[in-house]
Scaffold this motif. Structure first.
Motif, PDB file in Angstrom:
ATOM      1  N   SER A   1       0.832  -1.210   0.000  1.00 60.17           N
ATOM      2  CA  SER A   1       0.000   0.000   0.000  1.00 60.17           C
ATOM      3  C   SER A   1       0.863   1.255   0.000  1.00 60.17           C
TER       4      SER A   1
ATOM      5  N   TRP B   1       3.877   1.536  -1.420  1.00 57.61           N
ATOM      6  CA  TRP B   1       4.391   1.659  -2.781  1.00 57.61           C
ATOM      7  C   TRP B   1       3.315   2.175  -3.730  1.00 57.61           C
ATOM      8  N   LEU B   2       2.098   1.699  -3.577  1.00 54.29           N
ATOM      9  CA  LEU B   2       1.011   2.175  -4.432  1.00 54.29           C
ATOM     10  C   LEU B   2       0.714   3.654  -4.184  1.00 54.29           C
ATOM     11  N   GLU B   3       0.804   4.078  -2.950  1.00 53.42           N
ATOM     12  CA  GLU B   3       0.580   5.481  -2.621  1.00 53.42           C
ATOM     13  C   GLU B   3       1.671   6.367  -3.236  1.00 53.42           C
TER      14      GLU B   3
ATOM     15  N   ALA C   1       3.447   5.637  -5.912  1.00 57.20           N
ATOM     16  CA  ALA C   1       3.228   5.622  -7.357  1.00 57.20           C
ATOM     17  C   ALA C   1       2.080   6.548  -7.745  1.00 57.20           C
ATOM     18  N   ARG C   2       1.027   6.582  -6.952  1.00 55.83           N
ATOM     19  CA  ARG C   2      -0.116   7.455  -7.232  1.00 55.83           C
ATOM     20  C   ARG C   2       0.294   8.918  -7.145  1.00 55.83           C
ATOM     21  N   LYS C   3       1.051   9.279  -6.112  1.00 51.92           N
ATOM     22  CA  LYS C   3       1.496  10.659  -5.954  1.00 51.92           C
ATOM     23  C   LYS C   3       2.424  11.076  -7.091  1.00 51.92           C
ATOM     24  N   GLN C   4       3.323  10.190  -7.492  1.00 46.68           N
ATOM     25  CA  GLN C   4       4.244  10.490  -8.586  1.00 46.68           C
ATOM     26  C   GLN C   4       3.490  10.682  -9.896  1.00 46.68           C
ATOM     27  N   TYR C   5       2.510   9.825 -10.158  1.00 47.74           N
ATOM     28  CA  TYR C   5       1.702   9.941 -11.374  1.00 47.74           C
ATOM     29  C   TYR C   5       0.953  11.272 -11.398  1.00 47.74           C
ATOM     30  N   ASN C   6       0.323  11.629 -10.296  1.00 46.60           N
ATOM     31  CA  ASN C   6      -0.438  12.875 -10.236  1.00 46.60           C
ATOM     32  C   ASN C   6       0.471  14.099 -10.361  1.00 46.60           C
ATOM     33  N   TYR C   7       1.665  14.025  -9.776  1.00 47.29           N
ATOM     34  CA  TYR C   7       2.613  15.136  -9.883  1.00 47.29           C
ATOM     35  C   TYR C   7       3.032  15.335 -11.336  1.00 47.29           C
TER      36      TYR C   7
END
Length: 71
Positions: free
Chosen positions: A20, A22-24, A26-32
């Protein structure tokens, strides 16, 4: 004939916490990166019938700096 496989993860509690996290990240990096791309698009937007001659994403010198010259 096509074969399909399904896998189901059954992580332990500590593994699920790591997954969880790592997924968080990855989500923050994608949105940034998405926001960065949209901000660039908004900054360089021009009318449809115009060509932006004053906007350069990469300087011309930067395009060829890592390519060795072959003669």
């Amino acid at each position: 004939m096509l074969l399909k496989y399904k896998y189901k993860l059954k992580p332990h509690k500590s593994q699920s916490v790591i997954i969880s996290n790592w997924l968080e990240i990855a989500r923050k990096q994608y949105n940034y990166r998405l926001a960065e791309r949209l901000n660039w698009f908004e900054a360089t937007r021009t009318p449809v019938n115009a060509c932006p001659l004053n906007v350069s994403v990469v300087p011309v010198e930067g395009i060829y700096q890592n390519i060795p010259e072959f003669r």
